[in-house]
Design a protein around this motif. Structure first.
Motif, PDB file in Angstrom:
ATOM      1  N   GLY A 316      18.999  27.141 -19.280  1.00  0.00           N
ATOM      2  CA  GLY A 316      19.045  26.574 -17.946  1.00  0.00           C
ATOM      3  C   GLY A 316      18.748  25.094 -17.916  1.00  0.00           C
ATOM      4  O   GLY A 316      18.536  24.452 -18.936  1.00  0.00           O
ATOM      5  N   ALA A 317      18.720  24.544 -16.707  1.00  0.00           N
ATOM      6  CA  ALA A 317      18.486  23.123 -16.561  1.00  0.00           C
ATOM      7  C   ALA A 317      17.005  22.829 -16.715  1.00  0.00           C
ATOM      8  O   ALA A 317      16.193  23.722 -16.888  1.00  0.00           O
ATOM      9  CB  ALA A 317      18.974  22.664 -15.187  1.00  0.00           C
ATOM     10  N   GLY A 318      16.679  21.534 -16.621  1.00  0.00           N
ATOM     11  CA  GLY A 318      15.286  21.138 -16.751  1.00  0.00           C
ATOM     12  C   GLY A 318      14.978  20.663 -18.155  1.00  0.00           C
ATOM     13  O   GLY A 318      15.781  20.799 -19.072  1.00  0.00           O
ATOM     14  N   LEU A 319      13.814  20.090 -18.304  1.00  0.00           N
ATOM     15  CA  LEU A 319      13.417  19.500 -19.567  1.00  0.00           C
ATOM     16  C   LEU A 319      12.829  20.589 -20.460  1.00  0.00           C
ATOM     17  O   LEU A 319      11.699  21.004 -20.278  1.00  0.00           O
ATOM     18  CB  LEU A 319      12.394  18.405 -19.289  1.00  0.00           C
ATOM     19  CG  LEU A 319      12.230  17.316 -20.323  1.00  0.00           C
ATOM     20  CD1 LEU A 319      13.567  16.680 -20.632  1.00  0.00           C
ATOM     21  CD2 LEU A 319      11.237  16.294 -19.839  1.00  0.00           C
ATOM     22  N   PHE A 322      13.540  21.728 -26.592  1.00  0.00           N
ATOM     23  CA  PHE A 322      14.685  21.278 -27.375  1.00  0.00           C
ATOM     24  C   PHE A 322      15.241  19.970 -26.817  1.00  0.00           C
ATOM     25  O   PHE A 322      15.481  19.010 -27.549  1.00  0.00           O
ATOM     26  CB  PHE A 322      15.766  22.363 -27.350  1.00  0.00           C
ATOM     27  CG  PHE A 322      17.060  21.933 -27.970  1.00  0.00           C
ATOM     28  CD1 PHE A 322      17.209  21.918 -29.348  1.00  0.00           C
ATOM     29  CD2 PHE A 322      18.126  21.532 -27.178  1.00  0.00           C
ATOM     30  CE1 PHE A 322      18.391  21.507 -29.927  1.00  0.00           C
ATOM     31  CE2 PHE A 322      19.317  21.122 -27.745  1.00  0.00           C
ATOM     32  CZ  PHE A 322      19.449  21.118 -29.120  1.00  0.00           C
ATOM     33  N   THR A 323      15.414  19.929 -25.482  1.00  0.00           N
ATOM     34  CA  THR A 323      15.948  18.721 -24.857  1.00  0.00           C
ATOM     35  C   THR A 323      15.059  17.523 -25.131  1.00  0.00           C
ATOM     36  O   THR A 323      15.533  16.447 -25.497  1.00  0.00           O
ATOM     37  CB  THR A 323      16.048  18.928 -23.334  1.00  0.00           C
ATOM     38  OG1 THR A 323      16.683  20.174 -23.092  1.00  0.00           O
ATOM     39  CG2 THR A 323      16.825  17.828 -22.674  1.00  0.00           C
ATOM     40  N   GLN A 326      15.399  16.295 -28.679  1.00  0.00           N
ATOM     41  CA  GLN A 326      16.639  15.568 -28.894  1.00  0.00           C
ATOM     42  C   GLN A 326      16.571  14.186 -28.251  1.00  0.00           C
ATOM     43  O   GLN A 326      17.018  13.202 -28.827  1.00  0.00           O
ATOM     44  CB  GLN A 326      17.817  16.357 -28.321  1.00  0.00           C
ATOM     45  CG  GLN A 326      18.108  17.615 -29.097  1.00  0.00           C
ATOM     46  CD  GLN A 326      18.822  17.304 -30.395  1.00  0.00           C
ATOM     47  OE1 GLN A 326      19.834  16.637 -30.416  1.00  0.00           O
ATOM     48  NE2 GLN A 326      18.252  17.746 -31.494  1.00  0.00           N
ATOM     49  N   LEU A 327      15.985  14.134 -27.052  1.00  0.00           N
ATOM     50  CA  LEU A 327      15.851  12.847 -26.363  1.00  0.00           C
ATOM     51  C   LEU A 327      15.029  11.877 -27.196  1.00  0.00           C
ATOM     52  O   LEU A 327      15.411  10.714 -27.386  1.00  0.00           O
ATOM     53  CB  LEU A 327      15.168  13.051 -25.004  1.00  0.00           C
ATOM     54  CG  LEU A 327      16.061  13.342 -23.815  1.00  0.00           C
ATOM     55  CD1 LEU A 327      15.213  13.550 -22.581  1.00  0.00           C
ATOM     56  CD2 LEU A 327      17.038  12.197 -23.589  1.00  0.00           C
ATOM     57  N   PHE A 329      14.493  12.007 -30.394  1.00  0.00           N
ATOM     58  CA  PHE A 329      15.246  11.715 -31.614  1.00  0.00           C
ATOM     59  C   PHE A 329      16.292  10.624 -31.370  1.00  0.00           C
ATOM     60  O   PHE A 329      16.361   9.619 -32.084  1.00  0.00           O
ATOM     61  CB  PHE A 329      15.903  13.019 -32.083  1.00  0.00           C
ATOM     62  CG  PHE A 329      16.764  12.889 -33.295  1.00  0.00           C
ATOM     63  CD1 PHE A 329      16.227  12.464 -34.497  1.00  0.00           C
ATOM     64  CD2 PHE A 329      18.122  13.205 -33.239  1.00  0.00           C
ATOM     65  CE1 PHE A 329      17.017  12.356 -35.626  1.00  0.00           C
ATOM     66  CE2 PHE A 329      18.914  13.095 -34.351  1.00  0.00           C
ATOM     67  CZ  PHE A 329      18.362  12.677 -35.551  1.00  0.00           C
ATOM     68  N   GLY A 330      17.085  10.800 -30.300  1.00  0.00           N
ATOM     69  CA  GLY A 330      18.104   9.806 -29.987  1.00  0.00           C
ATOM     70  C   GLY A 330      17.501   8.454 -29.645  1.00  0.00           C
ATOM     71  O   GLY A 330      17.961   7.406 -30.117  1.00  0.00           O
TER      72      GLY A 330
END
Lengths: 362, 298
Positions: A316-319, A322-323, A326-327, A329-330
């Motif tokens: 689902g949405a939201g932080l 994993f997100t 990745q954020l 990391f990028g």
């Protein structure tokens, strides 16, 4: 009067692996620390360090190719995968001992690297990057479809590193100690990393390494002073793939089970990030970079319960964790490239210089 | 025979979208010599903006698209100003890695806001089909081909006829010489990002239209369009379209005939086929079919 450490007074010293007596001292201390580590740290940190050691071997390989020879490759994950599946086939299906499957996996990677190397002779820069990107997709296709070796999309088991009754994933009985899998594996991979790093340092300071760097700095100039471009570019690919496949074999063995998804483009990008964040063109930078990239997701995972707005569910949405990983990391890739292009190795070198020249540091 | 025609039409429609995506690569490459790995994420962001304006804000489709394009132009400008501008004069690969970092960040921002659900972008064509003789075609495919053709014509007119376009070509050819004759080379780089972002929005809309849906995986299409840009030659807009059509046709034909004639090749051969074709082309022409050969000077 003692000379400042950075000063080199002869060519022999410039070429030496250990330039100063203090280098030997530090190396000795590091070795002692490595042996003591598994008995001090808990399994969480040991697993971080074991992953670091395994990733470092691959990162050193990519650094030899990208950092020292200047050949861009996004295909590192392919060779890592080849190493893992070779380990599985040779060690699992054929039942060979680790002293056979580990070098054999590396050599198979090197052979494939030899086959890819010639592309680097004809293609330049970004064209080469996209061809190596193609390798990752080719790899994913092969890993899914060559089921006899790879087990298809469900993946396959990779055996523990064993010689006869001696199991490196369970060293307890052999040493007469109570050792967990993490402790054993740490003691198994750290010497391998030491060998890999020492070998890379040797390559870099001797003839082939000088040729690599000449090619990186100015290809035409290198050719003019007599560097055989074809030979050294292909050699760099083969060497880098050897490291990648070795790292892959160890990774597979440590994970026990691998699927094609383990070796997708993300892995390639992680290796490139290790080289960039650690510092391109340094061997110890690769290790620092690997540690950083391995550590961050683990730390975020540990901290996620106390970071606001992070949800624990994976859909689902939201932080999500994993997100957020990745954020970070990028963002790290972007920040390091803009603010610190020489990477952690550069920060480390500046710090050393600061303290060495203290109180006259600028 | 009808099968073949059907596949050819599908291939051309897919190829047109790939061509449009590849055009985005080419515009940025021409102005800055960088492959933009974040292009797929620009597509994604553009498509989600259209979705948000169309479905959430309730604008009509033909108003939502221009507004989304305008917003994306601002995004492109912002990215160039805040990130890429700082990388001028740095090694190409460092800049490419920056775009990879951008891709990761943009993708996560989009999924953090929108989640992973499949969505319908609300285009007016839906699942309607038209028949050309015996061949059934999605109306969306026809619209795609028409819009891409119009956009490409606009591109050529822009590059040949407007002073901004000529400035971009000059800056791509030789930055120093362009500066010397008074061309604002910096704003050229910003222009190229704005144009690419606008093209990405249009591409995103068609990619998310029937039979596909809007979901985060859409961003990965950029990896399918890389071979198109490379086959055509990274610095050639017409090459991008030719490469797109070639790769689109290859994918669709392999997908259509491989299960029948070469089932032993397994799944997903069509993805690999595009890359194999790309490698074959590069072996013969290292700068793509229409790319400019790089002259090396000592």
């Amino acid at each position: 009067m003692s000379r400042p450490e950075g000063l080199r007074t002869s060519y022999a010293q410039e070429l030496a692996l250990l330039r100063h007596r203090t280098d030997k001292l530090w190396l000795g201390l590091l070795a002692v620390a490595a042996v003591a580590t598994p008995f001090i740290l808990d399994d969480f940190w040991l697993s971080v360090l074991t992953f670091t050691a395994i990733a470092s071997i691959g990162a050193i390989g990519l650094n030899l190719l990208t950092g020292f020879t200047g050949q861009v490759s996004l295909g590192h994950a392919f060779f890592v995968g080849v190493g893992a599946y070779s380990a599985g086939y040779l060690g699992g299906n054929l039942g060979l001992p680790v002293v056979v499957w580990l070098p054999a996996a590396g050599l198979l990677g090197a052979l494939l690297g030899l086959a890819v190397g010639p592309f680097a002779l004809r293609l330049r820069g970004l064209y080469l990057a996209i061809v190596t990107l193609g390798l990752v997709f080719l790899g994913e296709y092969l890993f899914v479809n060559v089921r006899a070796v790879t087990g298809g999309p469900q993946g396959r088991a990779i055996p523990s590193p064993k010689i006869g009754d001696l199991n490196f994933a369970d060293l307890g009985p052999a040493l007469g100690l109570e050792l967990s899998r993490e402790q054993s594996f740490f003691l198994f991979v750290v010497p391998l990393l030491a060998i890999a790093a020492a070998f890379a340092r040797n390559v870099v300071r001797s003839r082939p390494g000088r040729a690599f760097q000449a090619i990186r700095d100015r290809e035409i100039a290198a050719a003019v002073i007599g560097v055989d471009l074809a030979r050294y570019k292909v050699a760099a690919f083969a060497l880098s793939s050897f490291y990648a496949a070795t790292s892959g074999a160890l990774l597979g063995s440590y994970l026990r089970h691998v699927t094609p998804a383990n070796f997708d483009l993300t892995l390639s990008i992680q290796f490139v990030a290790m080289v960039i964040i650690g510092g391109a063109g340094t061997v110890y930078g690769s290790i620092l970079g690997a540690f950083f990239i391995v550590l961050i997701p683990r730390v975020v995972e540990q901290l996620s319960p106390v970071i606001p707005f992070v949800s624990q569910t994976a859909t689902g949405a939201g932080l999500t964790v994993f997100t957020l990983n990745q954020l970070i990391f990028g963002a790290l890739i972007i920040v390091f490239l803009i603010a610190e292009p020489t990477g952690l190795a550069g920060i480390w070198a500046r710090l050393r210089l600061y303290f060495r020249t203290w109180p006259f540091s600028y | 025979m009808t099968d073949l025609l059907q596949l050819l039409v599908q291939g051309i429609a897919l190829g047109a979208v790939y061509g449009l995506v590849a055009l985005g690569f080419v515009v940025i490459y021409k102005a800055t010599e960088v492959i933009n790995f974040a292009h797929g994420e620009l597509l994604l962001l553009g498509a989600y903006l259209v979705y948000a304006l169309r479905i959430e804000a309730g604008l009509p489709f033909f108003a939502a698209v221009p507004v989304a394009i305008a917003l994306m132009v601002a995004v492109g400008w912002g990215i160039e100003r805040s990130v890429l501008r700082r990388m001028v004069g740095r090694p190409t690969f460092a800049v490419v890695m920056i775009t990879i970092g951008l891709a990761i960040v943009l993708r996560q921002l989009v999924t953090a806001v929108a989640g992973y659900d499949d969505r319908n972008i609300g285009d007016p064509w839906g699942a309607s089909t038209a028949s050309l003789g015996d061949v059934q075609v999605n109306v969306v495919s026809l619209v795609t081909v028409a819009v891409v053709a119009a956009l490409v014509a606009a591109f050529f007119a822009f590059f040949r006829g407007t002073s901004a376009g000529v400035a971009m070509r000059a800056a791509a050819l030789d930055q120093e010489a362009a500066l010397a004759v008074g061309i604002p080379v910096r704003s050229v780089s910003a222009w190229s990002w704005m144009i690419a972002a606008a093209a990405a929005t249009v591409g995103g809309v068609f990619l998310a239209s029937f039979p596909a849906t809007l979901q985060p995986g859409l961003g990965f299409v950029a990896f399918r369009a890389f071979p198109a840009a490379i086959v055509g030659g990274l610095d050639s807009p017409s090459g991008a379209i030719a490469g797109g059509l070639l790769i689109g046709l290859t994918e669709v034909l392999v997908q259509g005939y491989q299960p029948q004639y070469a089932p032993w090749l397994g799944n997903n051969v069509h993805v690999v086929a595009a890359y194999v074709l790309m490698i074959l082309v590069l072996m013969v022409r290292p700068y793509g079919l229409f790319g400019t050969r790089e002259v090396e000077r000592v």
